[in-house]
Design a protein around this motif. Structure first.
Motif, PDB file in Angstrom:
ATOM      1  N   ASP A   1       0.854  -1.181   0.000  1.00 60.23           N
ATOM      2  CA  ASP A   1       0.000   0.000   0.000  1.00 60.23           C
ATOM      3  C   ASP A   1       0.891   1.233   0.000  1.00 60.23           C
ATOM      4  N   TYR A   2       0.859   1.979  -1.077  1.00 58.89           N
ATOM      5  CA  TYR A   2       1.686   3.176  -1.208  1.00 58.89           C
ATOM      6  C   TYR A   2       0.764   4.365  -1.421  1.00 58.89           C
ATOM      7  N   TYR A   3       0.521   5.107  -0.352  1.00 57.26           N
ATOM      8  CA  TYR A   3      -0.383   6.256  -0.388  1.00 57.26           C
ATOM      9  C   TYR A   3      -1.744   5.898  -0.980  1.00 57.26           C
ATOM     10  N   GLY A   4      -2.273   4.767  -0.562  1.00 60.22           N
ATOM     11  CA  GLY A   4      -3.608   4.356  -0.986  1.00 60.22           C
ATOM     12  C   GLY A   4      -3.667   3.576  -2.289  1.00 60.22           C
ATOM     13  N   SER A   5      -2.533   3.413  -2.964  1.00 62.92           N
ATOM     14  CA  SER A   5      -2.502   2.637  -4.207  1.00 62.92           C
ATOM     15  C   SER A   5      -1.722   1.350  -3.982  1.00 62.92           C
ATOM     16  N   GLN A   6      -2.153   0.293  -4.650  1.00 61.09           N
ATOM     17  CA  GLN A   6      -1.423  -0.972  -4.570  1.00 61.09           C
ATOM     18  C   GLN A   6      -0.307  -0.952  -5.616  1.00 61.09           C
ATOM     19  N   MET A   7       0.921  -1.108  -5.142  1.00 63.48           N
ATOM     20  CA  MET A   7       2.082  -1.081  -6.040  1.00 63.48           C
ATOM     21  C   MET A   7       2.900  -2.354  -5.802  1.00 63.48           C
ATOM     22  N   SER A   8       3.626  -2.749  -6.831  1.00 63.92           N
ATOM     23  CA  SER A   8       4.502  -3.904  -6.654  1.00 63.92           C
ATOM     24  C   SER A   8       5.712  -3.476  -5.829  1.00 63.92           C
ATOM     25  N   LEU A   9       6.347  -4.442  -5.208  1.00 67.58           N
ATOM     26  CA  LEU A   9       7.512  -4.190  -4.365  1.00 67.58           C
ATOM     27  C   LEU A   9       8.613  -3.469  -5.145  1.00 67.58           C
ATOM     28  N   ALA A  10       8.793  -3.850  -6.398  1.00 60.37           N
ATOM     29  CA  ALA A  10       9.843  -3.252  -7.232  1.00 60.37           C
ATOM     30  C   ALA A  10       9.572  -1.774  -7.524  1.00 60.37           C
ATOM     31  N   GLN A  11       8.331  -1.327  -7.386  1.00 56.80           N
ATOM     32  CA  GLN A  11       8.002   0.074  -7.663  1.00 56.80           C
ATOM     33  C   GLN A  11       8.265   0.989  -6.479  1.00 56.80           C
ATOM     34  N   VAL A  12       8.469   0.410  -5.289  1.00 53.47           N
ATOM     35  CA  VAL A  12       8.691   1.238  -4.090  1.00 53.47           C
ATOM     36  C   VAL A  12      10.026   0.958  -3.411  1.00 53.47           C
ATOM     37  N   SER A  13      10.815   0.067  -4.005  1.00 55.65           N
ATOM     38  CA  SER A  13      12.084  -0.285  -3.375  1.00 55.65           C
ATOM     39  C   SER A  13      13.050  -0.890  -4.395  1.00 55.65           C
ATOM     40  N   ASN A  14      14.269  -1.064  -3.945  1.00 56.85           N
ATOM     41  CA  ASN A  14      15.289  -1.735  -4.746  1.00 56.85           C
ATOM     42  C   ASN A  14      15.436  -3.149  -4.184  1.00 56.85           C
ATOM     43  N   VAL A  15      15.206  -4.153  -5.004  1.00 62.07           N
ATOM     44  CA  VAL A  15      15.266  -5.546  -4.553  1.00 62.07           C
ATOM     45  C   VAL A  15      16.479  -6.216  -5.198  1.00 62.07           C
ATOM     46  N   THR A  16      17.365  -6.763  -4.346  1.00 60.27           N
ATOM     47  CA  THR A  16      18.578  -7.409  -4.847  1.00 60.27           C
ATOM     48  C   THR A  16      18.787  -8.758  -4.167  1.00 60.27           C
ATOM     49  N   VAL A  17      19.709  -9.539  -4.736  1.00 60.40           N
ATOM     50  CA  VAL A  17      20.073 -10.837  -4.169  1.00 60.40           C
ATOM     51  C   VAL A  17      21.587 -10.817  -3.914  1.00 60.40           C
ATOM     52  N   PRO A  18      21.996 -10.443  -2.676  1.00 63.72           N
ATOM     53  CA  PRO A  18      23.430 -10.370  -2.391  1.00 63.72           C
ATOM     54  C   PRO A  18      24.129 -11.733  -2.361  1.00 63.72           C
ATOM     55  N   ASP A  19      23.397 -12.794  -2.012  1.00 65.42           N
ATOM     56  CA  ASP A  19      23.957 -14.149  -2.056  1.00 65.42           C
ATOM     57  C   ASP A  19      22.834 -15.150  -2.279  1.00 65.42           C
ATOM     58  N   ALA A  20      23.184 -16.430  -2.369  1.00 69.36           N
ATOM     59  CA  ALA A  20      22.218 -17.469  -2.740  1.00 69.36           C
ATOM     60  C   ALA A  20      21.094 -17.681  -1.730  1.00 69.36           C
ATOM     61  N   ARG A  21      21.244 -17.210  -0.516  1.00 64.75           N
ATOM     62  CA  ARG A  21      20.239 -17.437   0.530  1.00 64.75           C
ATOM     63  C   ARG A  21      19.616 -16.150   1.071  1.00 64.75           C
ATOM     64  N   THR A  22      19.853 -15.015   0.410  1.00 64.87           N
ATOM     65  CA  THR A  22      19.381 -13.745   0.945  1.00 64.87           C
ATOM     66  C   THR A  22      18.767 -12.860  -0.137  1.00 64.87           C
ATOM     67  N   ILE A  23      17.644 -12.245   0.213  1.00 59.91           N
ATOM     68  CA  ILE A  23      17.040 -11.210  -0.631  1.00 59.91           C
ATOM     69  C   ILE A  23      17.080  -9.928   0.193  1.00 59.91           C
ATOM     70  N   LYS A  24      17.549  -8.861  -0.420  1.00 59.05           N
ATOM     71  CA  LYS A  24      17.681  -7.577   0.269  1.00 59.05           C
ATOM     72  C   LYS A  24      16.748  -6.568  -0.391  1.00 59.05           C
ATOM     73  N   ILE A  25      15.933  -5.910   0.441  1.00 56.77           N
ATOM     74  CA  ILE A  25      14.970  -4.922  -0.060  1.00 56.77           C
ATOM     75  C   ILE A  25      15.315  -3.584   0.584  1.00 56.77           C
ATOM     76  N   GLN A  26      15.578  -2.592  -0.254  1.00 56.83           N
ATOM     77  CA  GLN A  26      15.866  -1.250   0.242  1.00 56.83           C
ATOM     78  C   GLN A  26      14.757  -0.309  -0.211  1.00 56.83           C
ATOM     79  N   PRO A  27      13.826   0.003   0.707  1.00 55.40           N
ATOM     80  CA  PRO A  27      12.733   0.921   0.351  1.00 55.40           C
ATOM     81  C   PRO A  27      13.281   2.315   0.033  1.00 55.40           C
ATOM     82  N   TRP A  28      12.611   3.003  -0.854  1.00 53.78           N
ATOM     83  CA  TRP A  28      13.049   4.344  -1.217  1.00 53.78           C
ATOM     84  C   TRP A  28      12.632   5.371  -0.173  1.00 53.78           C
ATOM     85  N   GLU A  29      11.669   5.002   0.658  1.00 53.80           N
ATOM     86  CA  GLU A  29      11.225   5.892   1.742  1.00 53.80           C
ATOM     87  C   GLU A  29      11.242   5.122   3.053  1.00 53.80           C
TER      88      GLU A  29
END
Length: 189
Positions: free
Chosen positions: A48-76
């Protein structure tokens, strides 16, 4: 009067539909978790981004630093809690942790039973795609029979049906290959 050009158009249309079925399968099995980190498993997580449904990729940076970890860095900063909640609600079996700078998802290793369930799910997806391919073949063959009634030469209709069978075999082979590869991916420890 039906011509060879009409047959060619029908075959091209059918092959396009078969290719789309394989592409759809490829996309859907990519979302089946295979025990190692892959950002595509989060594709369906909506926040939920200010009342709109957005995908995770639209509100954050999603990366895979290693084979067992997903890292999400929100922009806000205020999105941390919303993203964590969305991941928990999505029933992916992940337990996200917030370190103040990013949200970390440790991808747990799969149990043998869970691996078998995922393989079964992938095979069901493959079977559904095969049904679509066979239905495309059936529809094309019916179109060829109709064309034959409308004046298409019998040998052209027979050749068209043979071509459709070859295309069906080709695309079902691609599906089998995709499922076999996914099964190996899931069962690899």
């Amino acid at each position: 009067m039906m011509t060879q050009e009409d047959v060619k158009k029908q075959i091209e249309k059918s092959e396009s539909q078969m290719a789309k079925a394989v592409d759809f399968l490829e996309d859907s099995i990519a979302h089946i978790r295979a025990g190692k980190a892959d950002i595509r498993v989060l594709d369906n997580v909506m926040v939920d981004y200010y009342g709109s449904q957005m995908s995770l990729a639209q509100v954050s940076n999603v990366t895979v630093p290693d084979a067992r970890t997903i890292k999400i860095q929100p922009w806000e900063k205020k999105m941390f809690e919303v993203i964590e909640k969305a991941i928990l609600v999505s029933n992916l079996g992940f337990n996200p942790t917030n370190n103040g700078e990013s949200i970390i998802i440790a991808v747990p290793p799969l149990t043998e039973e869970r691996r078998r369930d995922l393989v079964k799910q992938a095979k069901q997806e493959g079977e559904s795609s095969k049904i679509i391919i066979r239905n495309v073949r059936k529809d094309a063959n019916e179109a060829f029979k109709k064309m034959k009634k409308d004046g298409l030469a019998e040998d052209l209709a027979k050749d068209a049906e043979d071509t459709m069978q070859k295309l069906t075999d080709k695309y079902i082979g691609k599906i089998d290959e995709l499922i076999k590869k996914k099964e190996q991916d899931i069962m690899a420890i």
